[in-house]
Structure formats: structure tokens, C-alpha cells
Design an enzyme around this catalytic site. Structure first.
Site, short mmCIF file in Angstrom:
data_model
loop_
_atom_site.label_atom_id
_atom_site.label_comp_id
_atom_site.label_asym_id
_atom_site.label_seq_id
_atom_site.Cartn_x
_atom_site.Cartn_y
_atom_site.Cartn_z
N LEU A 229 1.24 -1.23 -0.30
CA LEU A 229 0.62 0.26 0.11
C LEU A 229 0.71 1.45 -0.11
CD1 LEU A 229 -2.95 -1.03 2.21
CD2 LEU A 229 -2.62 -0.97 0.27
N GLY B 165 6.95 4.08 4.64
CA GLY B 165 7.49 5.09 4.86
C GLY B 165 8.97 4.58 5.46
N GLY C 87 9.03 1.11 7.22
CA GLY C 87 8.77 0.30 6.92
C GLY C 87 7.65 0.04 5.26
N VAL D 277 4.20 -0.69 3.82
CA VAL D 277 2.46 -0.84 4.73
C VAL D 277 1.38 -2.06 3.47
CG1 VAL D 277 0.28 -0.14 5.34
CG2 VAL D 277 2.15 1.53 5.74
N LYS E 228 1.98 -3.01 8.44
CA LYS E 228 2.90 -1.80 8.77
C LYS E 228 3.99 -2.52 9.43
CE LYS E 228 4.15 1.54 11.81
NZ LYS E 228 3.95 3.61 12.12
N ASP F 53 3.21 15.43 15.44
CA ASP F 53 3.90 15.41 13.23
C ASP F 53 2.50 15.85 12.41
OD1 ASP F 53 5.50 13.41 11.62
OD2 ASP F 53 5.66 15.33 11.81
#
Length: 948
Positions: free
Chosen positions: A614, A617, A620, A622, A636, A734
Site C-alpha cells: 500500500l 514510510g 517500513g 505497509v 505496517k 507531527d
């Protein structure tokens, strides 16, 4: 004729940089492999193992392995089923870059101000077994070159750009956009004469769309080096049913001052219509929008030569027109056996290009054309970091073997600034490094003298490392330096007098504690050493005895307490369980993970052996998955090379087990099975808010204002819950558009809690931290100055998101120069015209009053002083008022008229938010003329003229 002027930069010790780069690559590289050859060529076979070059079969040019040009990535071979007898050797292997957002090749020993042709080649060949070709961005220097879209495993894709190189080196960078792992099969650089292609200047590059050779009788007759001394690739265009081919064996010469130098082998063939002079030659192409330019301009160059010796009563004259408009006012008569061209000097911007070459009324012969080149233009106006700083940072990177994201330009683009760096961006000047925080990075050896070359640095933190030796006296010459932190190392000798003088006059804050052998007064350190050793001999044994006694007491008390408690079974060696049951971020010690615990084998079943990615990031990949009851989930999986560690993994899992709100992403379970760690989330089919704001290809239509308002309100409600509904409260740290995910109903969920911190709302106004985290463009300046984030830091970041929703612009707007969206919006709103700020894709369908109110909220949220910002509770209330205004304007339900989006079967949606891919530890169409695929020729990128 337009001439290019090289940009003047400061002196650059590139010989030193070259040596350092080679060393960083892990071996000694022969000079011939790292520098252009006698033709000014560099030819790289990416992914080729070893150090031995080979001669390419057709051109006989030497191709070198790429180890001396990049120090990241891994080598792979394409699947054997795609290796055929006609597949050239350079296509058999590739280098992929699974780690890091940006990975680069550095081409050295070039000449500043000269013009170069750069060609990158890609063949996926299902090398990774995923059968999922990626999409990623390609940069030439610091400017976006193109988006590489690999459509199948067997296709060969080549993209080419002509640019003026501003320095004596050039970097070609692959950027992961979350749609698969970038890779490259080959990279070629070719020196061009200064006078060639005058449309390529210091501010504009030419990206090849098509380069066609008309008239060959065979589709395999590709012409390149040595027939073309510049190694351009001329693809044959054969269509005997429509055209009559003309050929000659005579040499076709260049006129004096030829701007294109088309090789004789190309100009010796041409085409003309099959029937009579009244027929013309026609072809067309459609412009292809780029992410950086929705309406790119095009340069077309048509090459002509008369190949037939005409009698006195024969005339060949023709007109060239585009979309019915004359290309030139006069007719064109090609010269016998001399090459000539007609072209546009400035880029043309049209919705479609229909080219007609029609015989003039007095012509007795039909028109001809020998060759055609079509380019789109790209701006090359972004200036890279000052070359002196680039050289210094390259040396520092090599000395301390820094990996992180230290690839490409240190400061540009703004969203790819190297970890631990901040930069200054002055108008019309190259960016300069302003601060470096390499604290606690396990640095060894002495302090690099290259730090002294960073003339504009203000803050340098090298604390808590293993640095030895003396402090370089050259650091005292850094006039802009105001903070120098060297504490917690093994430095020795005396502090240079120049630094001490600056400390005394108040211009420098010098921190040097916990360096036992370092003297502050210039005297010998020996007495202090003897005294400190004596203290150690006396105190250390006492401390040891006390610690052992306390440990024994604690052990027996704990055993006694456990005997009174009910027995419980916990997974062995499960740091997640111990994290949950021990002292946690909430301080209550009562947390137990209630989510489901998966084994790695279960995850393999859920994801069908991790079949569909999918997104990706910093944590790692997803993966898409389905539970036993058919519930779709996002898994994830932590990569072993992930720069997001166990601490962030446990923190996110820990937080998600305690927070439950409709506007926060839910965690379904986790895996902590040996070396495998994973988090399992609810599936968010529509990707991130960033996807919709940017209008990525997989998402159709525009996000309407009413839906943007709803998303803003739901996101604000999620943040309000973190600040007010949790016990103790949480600061997200964030907040950004990529961390707001959308489900099938476009309902918003806040995601990615790996950086979140708890605080006591009654006694604490901020969280104490020594690490600045977040994403450039979203970080609260007050937090950046004090290193103390508050709930108002989230409010600031959310204000940036509101501005993105209003404007459709990114957090850092890149127009003439990179600018904060806050400054960009404030400047325009000050003129009282909200329409100049609102995203034009909404086509004016909104209530002006509600937009003004949201904009006002956003500007209040982004006030510099946190005391002037509203709370998230205030923001929620005001956004609800905005929705009431919009509903009154629309006279209907705010939830109707959703725009069309991707579905759950769409593999291209961004799931970077699950992995925090952009979070930064800041302290730290068909081819031209519908040509068939042929293994012996290079397939052009997906744009070009289509013959009619």
C-alpha cells in the site's frame, strides 16, 4: 541566438570531494570509471557487481559498475523470463533503493557552464517478485526532471534531459513518492557543444519526448554512437503504407553554425506523401501534464534536407503550420545535401499540437521531412546549496560514515533537507548550512576540519559522542557561530584562545563539560587528572556497594509482591508486553495491551504473503490484508533497515491501546515475533489528505470545499481529544496532511503516533525534550527555539493544514523561491482578496465568508507566539460555525457531493502516514507514433507525436 551563462560559485575543492566520495563507496575506483572519457561521456551500468567495466555491444562504449557513483541501494538481476537474446546486457541488472526518500548518483569532473545530455534507463523485469512496477520522481541536480512511471515488467523506459550544469559535478536523484521502490538500470552522460540546442539554458532544461528518424526501411535501424558523435538515440519511423521513403548514399553536410548537428546517417533518409504534391505530411501530439507543471511548454525541431537532385523545372517548397497557424510566414525549400531545421526558440503551450507540412502553391513536388525532435521544457531555476557547504558536508559525511538521509543536496529541496541540518535561504543566493545537531550520534575520531568551512553556521552540536583529540583553532574563525556544544566527549588539550576570547566577549556560547582531559585555561591538565583519578578510586567502590545492596532489596521485595499477586502468563522476551506493564509514558504502570497479538505466520496469511504494497514510510512497508472475518486491514511491517526504531514502534503501539476516538486511526493488533515487528491498523481506503490536496493521478475530481471543511472539523476533533480527552493528555508532534487519513466515506482519522508525548495538563505547560522532531513547514517556531513542545505546537501545525485545505498548496510553496505557505497566504490576504488564495480547482464553489473565517482561524493558529494561538477546543467550535455558514450558502447537507476517489482496489494511494515517511528528526499515454515495442531499441517516455 540565446547563449547560456554559467552561474558563478565560490571555489570548490572537488578533487578532495571526489576522493572522499570514492572512499565512502567502499573501495578504490579507477579514475576512468569516475571521470568522463575523452568524448566527455560517462556510461554507468547500474547494479553491475564488481569493479570491471565492459564494452557495450553496439556502441563499443565502456560501461562501468555504479559502485563509485553512489553509496546506497542494492544490486538485483531482472527475472530470467525477461532476459532474451535481444535484451542488451545493460538491461539485465539494476540498483534499487528501498531505504531513504532520496538516493543519488554523483557525476564528477564536469565543466561548470557546459551543456550535457543526461539519459536514465529503467527496466523493472519483476526483479523483486512483487509484479508491482513503481512510480517515483527523478531529479537532475535539485530540479525535478520527470516522474518515472513503469507500466510493466518487460518494458524498457528511457528518459533524457539536456541541461546546463552550474557546477563541476551533477547529481541525479531518485525520490520515493510512496508508490513503490525506486530503481534504475543505467545512467549516461554526454557532453554537448555549447552552441547546440540553444533552447537549453541556465534556467531551462529540455526533456526529450521523441527523437525520430524518418525513412529507414527497417524498424531495427536505430542510430546512435558512433554514427552520432553525441550518442543521441534516433528511433526509426517506418510507415510505407502512408509515406514514400527517399534515401541517398551521399554525405549530407552541416551548414556553418548548425545548432543541432544531426548525423549524416539520419539525414540520408526522408519521407514524402505517397500520392501527389497536394498531399501533406501530418502528425500530432498531446501535452502531458507534470506534477510541477500542469501545462508544460514544448519545443519542436524539424530537420530537412533535399536528397534528390532536382531538374530546373521542378520545385520543392512547403509550409509548416501548427493548429492551422503558420510556423513561419515564408515557405521552406530544403537545400540539396545540406541539413537545415525549423524550430521554435520559445516554448509553445497549447492544448494539442497538430502539425501539417503542405506543399506551396508553386511547388511541383511534395513536402519532405528527414527527422523530428520534440522536447518539453522544465525550469532549472532552483539554486542548490553553496558549493563550499556541499563540499564540507560531503567530507563530514565521509569522515563519520553518516548514512541517515544524507543524499543529494544538503538543503534543497526544503522537504529533503539532511537530517540534523537547518539551512538559510536568502533571496537569489545559494542556501547555506545554518545549524548542525549531531549530538549522540556515536561519532568517533577527531573533530573534522571541514566544519570550519561552513562559514554561515550559527549552531554546532557535537555533544555526547566519542570525539578525541584537540579542538580545531579554525572553529574560532566562524564569525556567525553563536553556540558550540562539545560536551560529553573525550577531547583533550587546551581550548583555543580564539574560542575563549569569543566566550569572554559574549559572542559565543561554548559548552565543553564532561571532557576529562580538556583544559579551559590553557594550563596543563595533569593535576586535574590526578585529582579526578583519586576521586574515582574512592567514590566508585562506595557507589557499587550501594547499588548492589539496593538491587538485592528490590529483588526480594518484588519476589514477595509477586507471590501475593495472581499468576499471569506473558509472552516471553516481548518488549511490548514489558513496556506496557512497566513504567510507561502515562506513569500509572497499569497498561496492558488489549489488542490482538499476531504471529509472523498469521501476518503472512493475512497479507497473502505480503503480496500488495500500500505504501512505504520510515518504519517500513505497509501491506494490504484481510482478517478471517473479511475485515480489511493495513499491516505496517518494520524493516530491519528502518530508521524508525523499537522505541517509536513501542510508543505508537502503547498510545494506540489507550486512545479511542472516531477521528483517530484504530490499531487492531500487533506482532512481536522474534525479529519481526508489525502494527495492524484499520484500513483507510482513500489514502491521505495530502493525496487529495495534491490531486494525485489515482484520485479523480476535486475535493469540494464543503468536504474540506468536514475533514478539517473531524481532524480538529481528533486533536482536541488528544489534548483534552486523554488522561494524561498527548501532544501529537507531527500533525500534517500526510498524517490525516480518509476512509471510504472520506471521514478523517489522525494517524502516526510514534512521535507523540504525554504531558500533565495541570502542572506542565510543555514537554521537556532535547530532540526537535516534526516535518519542515509544519514545525512550531517557538518549539524550534525552546525545544519545548506544547499543545499549541499541534495547533500551529494544524493551522498549516488548514491553509493547505484552502489553497491547495503544500506547506512549503515552491514558486520563484521556496516560501512558507503561511507567509505566502498572509501576503495575499493582506490585499483583501481571498480569491487569490483559494484553490482554483474548487472553481469558486464555496461561501466566501466561510473561507475567510477558516483562513482567519489558520492565521491565528500559526501565530508566532503560542499564547496568541487558540486551543483545539476553540478551533473545533469555530470550524463548526464555518460549516453552518457553508450549509446556509449551499442550502443542503454538507456531506453530499463527495468527489470521485480511488477504491480499495487502488494500489497507488499513499499510506506513508502509517509509516511516518516524511517525519523528520530535526535535531538531527502511448509512445510517439504508436511504435511497437522492440527489444533492440529504447522506448521513449510516454509522450510524443502521433502520425496521421
Amino acid at each position: 541566438m540565446e547563449r547560456s551563462t554559467p552561474r558563478t560559485m565560490g571555489p570548490t575543492p572537488w578533487l578532495l570531494l571526489f576522493c572522499l566520495t570514492v572512499a565512502a563507496a567502499g573501495g578504490v575506483l579507477q579514475t576512468a570509471r569516475a571521470q568522463p572519457d575523452s568524448n566527455g561521456f560517462i556510461s554507468i551500468d547500474c547494479g553491475l557487481p564488481g569493479k570491471t567495466s565492459y564494452a557495450e555491444d553496439t556502441t563499443k562504449l565502456p560501461y562501468a559498475p555504479d559502485a563509485g557513483f553512489t553509496d546506497t541501494g542494492t544490486n538485483h538481476n531482472i527475472s530470467t523470463e525477461y532476459v532474451t537474446s535481444s535484451t542488451g546486457r545493460s538491461w539485465h541488472n539494476l540498483r534499487s533503493f528501498a531505504a531513504g526518500v532520496r538516493n543519488c548518483y554523483t557525476l564528477l569532473s564536469l565543466t561548470s557552464g557546459l551543456k550535457y545530455l543526461v539519459r536514465a534507463k529503467f527496466m523493472y523485469g519483476n526483479y523483486d517478485g512483487l509484479d508491482s512496477p513503481p512510480v517515483f520522481d527523478l531529479y537532475v541536480g535539485v530540479n525535478l526532471w520527470t516522474t518515472v512511471n513503469i507500466t510493466g515488467p518487460e518494458g524498457k523506459v528511457s528518459t533524457e534531459v539536456i541541461v546546463v550544469v552550474p557546477d563541476d559535478f551533477l547529481q541525479v536523484c531518485l525520490v520515493n513518492t510512496g508508490a513503490g521502490t525506486p530503481f534504475i538500470s543505467g545512467l549516461e552522460l554526454r557532453l554537448l557543444h555549447r552552441t547546440l540546442y540553444p533552447q537549453a539554458t541556465t534556467t531551462q532544461g529540455l526533456v526529450l519526448s521523441s527523437r525520430l528518424n524518418f525513412g529507414p526501411t527497417s524498424e531495427n535501424n536505430v542510430i546512435r554512437y558512433p554514427d552520432d558523435p553525441h550518442d543521441r538515440i534516433w528511433v526509426p519511423r517506418v510507415n510505407s503504407a502512408t509515406w514514400t521513403e527517399i534515401t541517398t548514399t551521399n554525405t549530407v553536410q552541416h551548414e556553418e553554425g548548425d545548432l543541432f548537428e544531426v548525423p549524416t546517417a539520419v539525414m540520408q533518409t526522408a519521407i514524402m506523401p505517397r500520392r501527389n504534391a497536394s498531399n501533406g505530411i501530418e502528425f500530432s501530439w498531446d501535452p502531458v501534464a507534470q506534477s510541477s507543471d500542469p501545462s508544460p511548454g514544448y519545443i519542436a525541431i524539424m530537420h530537412f534536407s533535399e536528397l534528390q537532385l532536382l531538374t530546373s523545372n521542378n520545385v520543392r517548397e512547403f509550409f509548416v503550420s501548427i493548429n492551422g497557424e503558420p510556423w513561419h510566414p515564408n515557405g521552406f525549400t530544403p537545400k540539396y545535401l545540406y541539413g537545415s531545421a525549423t524550430y521554435n526558440s520559445l516554448p509553445s503551450r497549447k492544448s494539442q499540437y497538430n502539425v501539417s507540412i503542405i506543399a506551396a502553391p508553386n511547388s511541383t513536388l511534395p513536402p519532405v521531412i528527414n527527422a523530428l525532435e520534440v522536447f518539453s521544457v522544465i525550469p532549472t531555476t532552483i539554486i542548490g546549496t553553496d558549493s563550499r557547504d556541499v563540499s564540507a558536508m560531503a567530507a563530514i559525511k565521509t569522515k563519520y560514515k553518516v548514512l541517515k538521509n544524507w543524499m543529494g543536496d544538503p538543503c534543497v529541496p526544503n522537504n529533503m533537507v539532511w537530517d540534523t541540518l537547518t539551512c538559510d535561504y536568502a533571496n537569489a543566493s545559494p542556501p547555506r548550512v545554518r545549524s548542525i545537531n549531531m549530538s549522540s550520534n556515536r561519532l568517533g575520531g577527531d573533530i573534522s576540519s571541514s566544519f570550519a568551512s561552513l562559514e554561515n553556521i550559527q549552531y554546532l552540536n557535537l555533544s555526547n559522542n566519542n570525539l578525541i583529540g584537540s579542538i580545531p583553532d579554525a572553529l574560532s574563525q566562524l564569525k556567525s557561530l553563536t553556540v558550540l556544544d562539545l560536551s560529553g566527549n573525550q577531547l583533550s588539550g587546551s581550548i583555543p584562545s580564539g574560542l575563549l576570547k569569543r566566550v569572554q566577549d559574549g559572542s559565543l556560547n561554548l559548552r565543553y563539560g564532561n571532557n576529562p582531559d580538556l583544559c579551559a585555561n590553557g594550563d596543563s591538565c595533569q593535576p586535574a587528572k590526578i585529582k579526578s583519578k583519586l576521586i574515582i578510586k574512592i567514590v566508585v567502590p562506595v557507589i557499587v556497594v550501594v547499588v548492589v545492596a539496593m538491587a538485592l532489596i528490590f529483588y526480594f521485595l518484588r519476589r514477595k509482591k509477586q507471590g501475593l499477586m495472581n499468576n499471569s502468563v506473558k509472552p516471553q522476551n516481548d518488549p511490548m508486553a514489558s513496556y506496557a506493564s512497566g513504567s510507561d509514558v502515562y506513569g500509572d504502570g497499569s497498561l496492558r495491551l488489549e489488542s490482538r497479538r499476531f504471529t509472523y505466520e498469521e501476518l503472512k496469511m493475512i497479507t497473502n504473503n505480503f503480496q500488495r504494497v500500500l505504501g512505504r514510510g520510515g518504519f517500513g512497508y505497509v501491506y494490504d490484508g484481510f482478517l478471517e472475518d473479511g475485515t480489511q486491514v493495513a499491516v505496517k511491517l518494520r524493516s530491519q533497515s528502518s530508521n524508525q526504531g523499537v522505541k517509536e514502534f513501542l510508543a505508537e503501539a502503547h498510545i494506540l491501546t489507550r486512545i479511542h476516538h472516531k477521528n483517530l486511526v484504530s490499531m487492531i493488533g500487533y506482532c512481536n515475533d522474534g525479529e519481526y515487528m508489525a502494527l495492524v491498523y484499520e484500513y483507510m481506503s482513500e489514502g491521505s489528505l495530502q493525496d487529495h490536496i495534491e490531486g494525485r493521478k489515482n484520485i479523480e475530481g476535486c475535493l469540494p470545499w464543503r468536504q474540506r471543511l468536514r475533514i478539517a472539523l473531524e481532524s480538529a476533533q481528533g486533536l482536541e481529544y488528544l489534548h483534552k480527552g486523554c488522561n494524561p493528555p498527548l501532544i501529537h508532534r507531527d500533525v500534517k496532511a500526510t498524517n490525516i487519513l480518509l476512509n471510504t466515506k472520506l471521514e478523517a482519522r489522525i494517524a502516526d503516533f510514534g512521535l507523540s508525548k504525554a504531558f500533565n495538563s495541570e502542572s506542565d505547560t510543555y514537554v521537556s525534550t532535547n530532540t526537535l522532531v516534526g516535518t519542515p513547514g509544519y514545525v512550531d517556531p517557538e518549539y524550534q527555539a525552546t525545544m519545548q513542545p506544547t499543545a499549541k505546537s499541534d495547533v500551529y501545525s494544524f493551522g498549516v493544514v488548514l491553509l493547505e485545505l484552502i489553497t491547495g498548496k503544500p506547506a512549503i510553496v515552491r514558486e520563484a523561491e521556496p516560501t512558507s505557505i503561511i507567509q505566502w497566504a498572509r501576503k495575499r490576504m493582506a490585499l483583501g482578496n481571498i480569491e487569490s488564495v483559494v484553490d482554483v480547482s474548487m472553481r469558486g464553489i464555496y461561501d466566501v465568508n466561510s473561507v475567510w473565517k477558516v483562513a482567519d482561524i489558520a492565521l491565528k493558529c500559526t501565530s508566532y507566539a503560542s499564547m496568541q494561538r487558540p486551543t483545539m477546543t476553540d478551533v473545533v467550535a469555530q470550524l463548526q460555525e464555518c460549516i453552518e455558514l457553508e450549509e446556509g450558502h449551499a442550502g443542503g447537507d454538507v456531506n453530499v457531493d463527495f468527489h470521485a476517489t480511488g477504491t480499495r482496489d487502488n494500489p497507488n494511494l499513499s499510506y506513508g502516514s502509517y509509516g511516518g515517511d516524511q517525519s523528520t528528526d530535526m535535531s538531527q499515454s502511448s509512445t510517439a507514433f504508436d511504435m511497437e515495442q522492440n527489444d533492440k531499441r529504447v522506448l521513449a517516455m510516454s509522450m510524443g507525436p502521433v502520425a496521421r
